[in-house]
Design a protein around this motif. Sequence first.
Motif, PDB file in Angstrom:
ATOM      1  N   ALA A  95       8.187   9.719  17.683  1.00 20.18           N
ATOM      2  CA  ALA A  95       6.860   9.747  18.298  1.00 20.18           C
ATOM      3  C   ALA A  95       6.920   9.698  19.821  1.00 20.18           C
ATOM      4  N   GLU A  96       7.709   8.766  20.373  1.00 19.87           N
ATOM      5  CA  GLU A  96       7.770   8.627  21.829  1.00 19.87           C
ATOM      6  C   GLU A  96       8.319   9.891  22.481  1.00 19.87           C
ATOM      7  N   GLU A  97       9.387  10.433  21.911  1.00 19.97           N
ATOM      8  CA  GLU A  97       9.998  11.622  22.497  1.00 19.97           C
ATOM      9  C   GLU A  97       9.087  12.835  22.339  1.00 19.97           C
ATOM     10  N   ALA A  98       8.448  12.974  21.172  1.00 16.93           N
ATOM     11  CA  ALA A  98       7.541  14.103  20.958  1.00 16.93           C
ATOM     12  C   ALA A  98       6.384  14.067  21.953  1.00 16.93           C
ATOM     13  N   ALA A  99       5.839  12.865  22.178  1.00 17.94           N
ATOM     14  CA  ALA A  99       4.748  12.723  23.147  1.00 17.94           C
ATOM     15  C   ALA A  99       5.216  13.118  24.540  1.00 17.94           C
ATOM     16  N   HIS A 100       6.430  12.716  24.884  1.00 19.86           N
ATOM     17  CA  HIS A 100       6.982  13.057  26.200  1.00 19.86           C
ATOM     18  C   HIS A 100       7.179  14.564  26.338  1.00 19.86           C
TER      19      HIS A 100
END
Length: 305
Positions: A95-100
């Motif tokens: 989730a964090e990487e996809a959002a970034h």
Amino acid sequence: MNLGMLLFMPASIAGEQIILIDTSTERDGQPAREVTYGELLENVSKAAGLLTTLGVEAGDRVGVFATNSAECVEAIFGAAFVGATVVPMNFRAGAEEAAHLMSDSGIKVLFSESRYSDLVSDNRPDSLEHVFMLDDAGSYHQARDESFELPVPEDVDPDGLCALLYTSGTTSLPKGVKLTNGALTGYVMGTNDAATGEDMGRMALAAPLYHIAGVTSMLNALYSGRVVVLLPQFEASAWIATVQKHAVTHAFLVPTMLGRVMEAENFSAEAFEGMEAITYGAAPMPPSVIRRAIGEFPSNVSFVG
């Protein structure tokens, strides 16, 4: 030169030639999907028309968050046709990487797959205006087929960005690496001759298209007329089965993939009697792995690093 010319030129010469074999359709007894140059060019032209309808222009960013498929290739070339910057993304991202990835790249449109719909919807930035699911007939296919065709790739600045690829993010959040139109098309055209309709063999591609090795392998094969046998993701046993079933003559593997192939239960020298060459790269090749490969693969297979 527009990246789309790497498809447009050979398709203009050998339109009836099968150039993609999409094994992602091989489920529930269904065969792999075969796509000719002409069919691919038509669908790419419609994808480009869709993007134009959505207001995508040269310099805009178009994201692709999906496994390898014919539709994924369409999305990449469709973005190139309009002069946009394509941003292939790591579909294994959390989730964090996809959002970034979605926010940092500044994408205006995203092509994804249904399996990632929750991940995308939960983390999409406000700047992301449109999302299409490539495997959903009511999402991407309908929108693509109802759009007009953009028949010829737009003229582009050689120094303009055609692709933005992100690093693995092992020590921090992924960082974008810029590839220009001139650099990428120059590399492909400088190392290959355009397709003529002559049989150039078949290449198994399991490396993801968000990785430079996957993208360049795909572009080199499409431009030169070597059929691209697409695997959605890499799994050693399935890769070996694909090599046999689809009479693959060439392949690209990173060193870890090559090691896993030799550890697979269905690995045998006989499985590769029709293969000519395996190209490896994207990471250092351990001497023990390449020595073992030379010893265990049949002598007709050459290794190119």
